[in-house]
Design a protein around this motif. Structure first.
Motif, PDB file in Angstrom:
ATOM      1  N   CYS A 199      68.826 -21.005  66.994  1.00 27.43           N
ATOM      2  CA  CYS A 199      67.423 -21.206  66.612  1.00 27.43           C
ATOM      3  C   CYS A 199      66.506 -20.393  67.527  1.00 27.43           C
ATOM      4  O   CYS A 199      66.939 -19.825  68.521  1.00 27.43           O
ATOM      5  CB  CYS A 199      67.039 -22.691  66.638  1.00 27.43           C
ATOM      6  SG  CYS A 199      66.905 -23.423  68.280  1.00 27.43           S
ATOM      7  N   HIS A 213      70.355 -23.423  53.472  1.00 28.47           N
ATOM      8  CA  HIS A 213      69.209 -22.673  53.993  1.00 28.47           C
ATOM      9  C   HIS A 213      68.798 -21.515  53.085  1.00 28.47           C
ATOM     10  O   HIS A 213      67.622 -21.161  53.024  1.00 28.47           O
ATOM     11  CB  HIS A 213      69.517 -22.181  55.405  1.00 28.47           C
ATOM     12  CG  HIS A 213      69.567 -23.289  56.411  1.00 28.47           C
ATOM     13  ND1 HIS A 213      68.434 -23.919  56.893  1.00 28.47           N
ATOM     14  CD2 HIS A 213      70.628 -23.916  57.004  1.00 28.47           C
ATOM     15  CE1 HIS A 213      68.785 -24.864  57.744  1.00 28.47           C
ATOM     16  NE2 HIS A 213      70.103 -24.889  57.834  1.00 28.47           N
ATOM     17  N   GLN A 253      66.311 -26.196  61.446  1.00 28.00           N
ATOM     18  CA  GLN A 253      67.517 -25.440  61.761  1.00 28.00           C
ATOM     19  C   GLN A 253      68.627 -26.370  62.240  1.00 28.00           C
ATOM     20  O   GLN A 253      68.375 -27.534  62.580  1.00 28.00           O
ATOM     21  CB  GLN A 253      67.188 -24.388  62.822  1.00 28.00           C
ATOM     22  CG  GLN A 253      66.151 -23.377  62.337  1.00 28.00           C
ATOM     23  CD  GLN A 253      65.804 -22.350  63.395  1.00 28.00           C
ATOM     24  OE1 GLN A 253      65.738 -22.658  64.578  1.00 28.00           O
ATOM     25  NE2 GLN A 253      65.564 -21.126  62.963  1.00 28.00           N
TER      26      GLN A 253
END
Length: 448
Positions: free
Chosen positions: A370, A324, A335
């Motif tokens: 998330c 990420h 995510q």
């Protein structure tokens, strides 16, 4: 129906000329040349709404009238009245910028012709993606303009995109879209019309394109589908000018996602395949993962079980390479747990409910990491699977939690997900279902 002439409408607004004012000016010019016309404001409205082109040399007269007011010479292409269709289909970069500016100027002013616009389908829906992938490409995007553009200006646009994206994730696209449109008009337009060298220009188009794409996302989330599609096409044109293939692939993925929501599964497969091919070697693992899951979901919708599983396997293999910290800002939506949620959606469509539940529950275990929007979608997916499996108590409990997460969001897409869950639960005659439907009606306007 032809596309409205947003270029003429935008130029009239810039020049401060009303429809009646333009008609009167044209009539004055033609009367002195002994070929009088009798145009009024309805004729000008028709030129804009229906893209009608007046006869004779009236288009040239319009160029002179508006050009004198805005202080620069205008061509027929500039006012949206080219003599051939070619000028409409493949505008050069300067004309493409003018068209983008005209779109968000019209959006800011709530123009009726944008509200009632239709989706672009058929070859015209594929042409912008084809043009992004194929030559000719700009060799130089430098420009001379009234004000210099610096990398500090570009950074302001990047920061604004990140700020608006966070707002969108928290409260939905309905309240955020007008803010982005206002920012495009006030801050992005002067930069796109400014002076910059090739290097700064490419970074400018990359940053501006990110904001335009987000405006398209918010229009999509506001159920303004035709408007969203046009924003995304303009973002794709800016991606091409930037030379950033990864960003172009991201915009094509947005078009594929919109096509999925419209049940245009052939477009989903075509868009996703074009992005994977056209930006091969440049796409981040997160975006490749998302493109394969989009294809898997489209294959599931058309009953192609083998292709669905093949794309899911490719997505899973690519997801293992996601780092990420190395991803571009736009792919932050990919995510932990998203792949599992998408897999659950595809398997549910194929009728593999046991496996779908396993993946939906796995997706939910990482939901706390998330944003609320993602949590809402994951809860909706699990609620749908549980409902189809007949586990009513757990389905309603999950659906109630979904409403908790969605509280305060103004999003037509979230409302659509709530409605899907409500429709799935409605056939069950139980008090808990009735209570959920009442709350869904109050919170998301779902019919009772």
């Amino acid at each position: 129906m032809s596309e409205p002439n947003i270029l003429l409408d935008s130029l009239l607004a810039e020049a401060g000329i009303s429809h009646a004012g333009l008609a009167a000016r044209v009539n004055r010019v033609t009367s002195t040349a002994r070929r009088p016309t009798r145009y009024d404001h309805t004729a000008v409205a028709r030129w804009i709404r229906d893209r009608a082109i007046p006869r004779g040399d009236v288009p040239e007269i319009i160029c002179e009238i508006i050009g004198g007011k805005v202080g620069r010479p205008l061509s027929l292409a500039d006012i949206g009245m080219p003599r051939s269709e070619t000028g409409r289909d493949e505008p050069d970069l300067s004309q493409a910028v003018d068209q983008a500016v005209a779109l968000w100027r019209g959006d800011l002013n709530n123009k009726v012709f944008l509200t009632g616009a239709s989706m672009i389908d058929g070859p015209a829906a594929v042409a912008p993606v084809f043009e992004w992938e194929n030559p000719p490409h700009e060799l130089d995007v430098s420009r001379r303009g009234p004000r210099p553009v610096s990398m500090n200006d570009v950074q302001i646009l990047r920061d604004a995109r990140n700020r608006y994206e966070q707002m969108y994730r928290r409260v939905g696209g309905v309240p955020v879209r007008p803010r982005i449109v206002a920012f495009l008009n006030a801050n992005v337009t002067p930069l796109l019309k400014g002076s910059h060298d090739d290097r700064t220009g490419r970074e400018l188009f990359r940053a501006a394109g990110g904001l335009v794409a987000l405006a398209g996302i918010c229009a999509y989330d506001s159920d303004r589908q035709a408007l969203s599609q046009r924003y995304l096409f303009h973002a794709l044109r800016m991606a091409k000018a930037s030379g950033n293939l990864a960003f172009g692939g991201y915009v094509v993925a947005l078009l594929a996602n919109q096509a999925m929501s419209r049940a245009k599964y052939r477009y989903v497969l075509q868009y996703a395949e074009t992005a994977l091919r056209g930006a091969r070697g440049h796409l981040s693992p997160a975006l490749v993962t998302d493109l394969h899951t989009l294809q898997a979901k489209a294959c599931a919708r058309v009953g192609d079980r083998a292709s669905c599983h093949a794309h899911l396997c490719r997505a899973e293999a690519t997801a293992a390479r996601i780092r990420h910290d190395d991803e571009p800002p736009e792919t932050g939506y990919v995510q932990p747990g998203l792949l599992e949620c998408q897999r659950a959606e595809a398997l549910r469509r194929l009728g593999d409910l046991t496996a779908a539940q396993t993946y939906a529950e796995e997706a939910l275990r990482s939901a706390d990491t998330c944003h609320l929007r993602g949590q809402t979608h994951r809860l909706a997916t699990l609620a749908l699977v549980l409902t189809e499996r007949g586990d009513l108590d757990r389905a309603v409990t999950t659906a109630e939690t979904m409403l908790d997460r969605a509280q305060g969001m103004e999003s037509e897409r979230i409302a659509e997900r709530v409605a899907m869950v409500a429709d799935a639960l409605r056939p069950f005659d139980a008090r808990v279902v009735e209570e959920f439907l009442t709350r869904a009606h109050q919170q998301a306007r779902v019919p009772l």
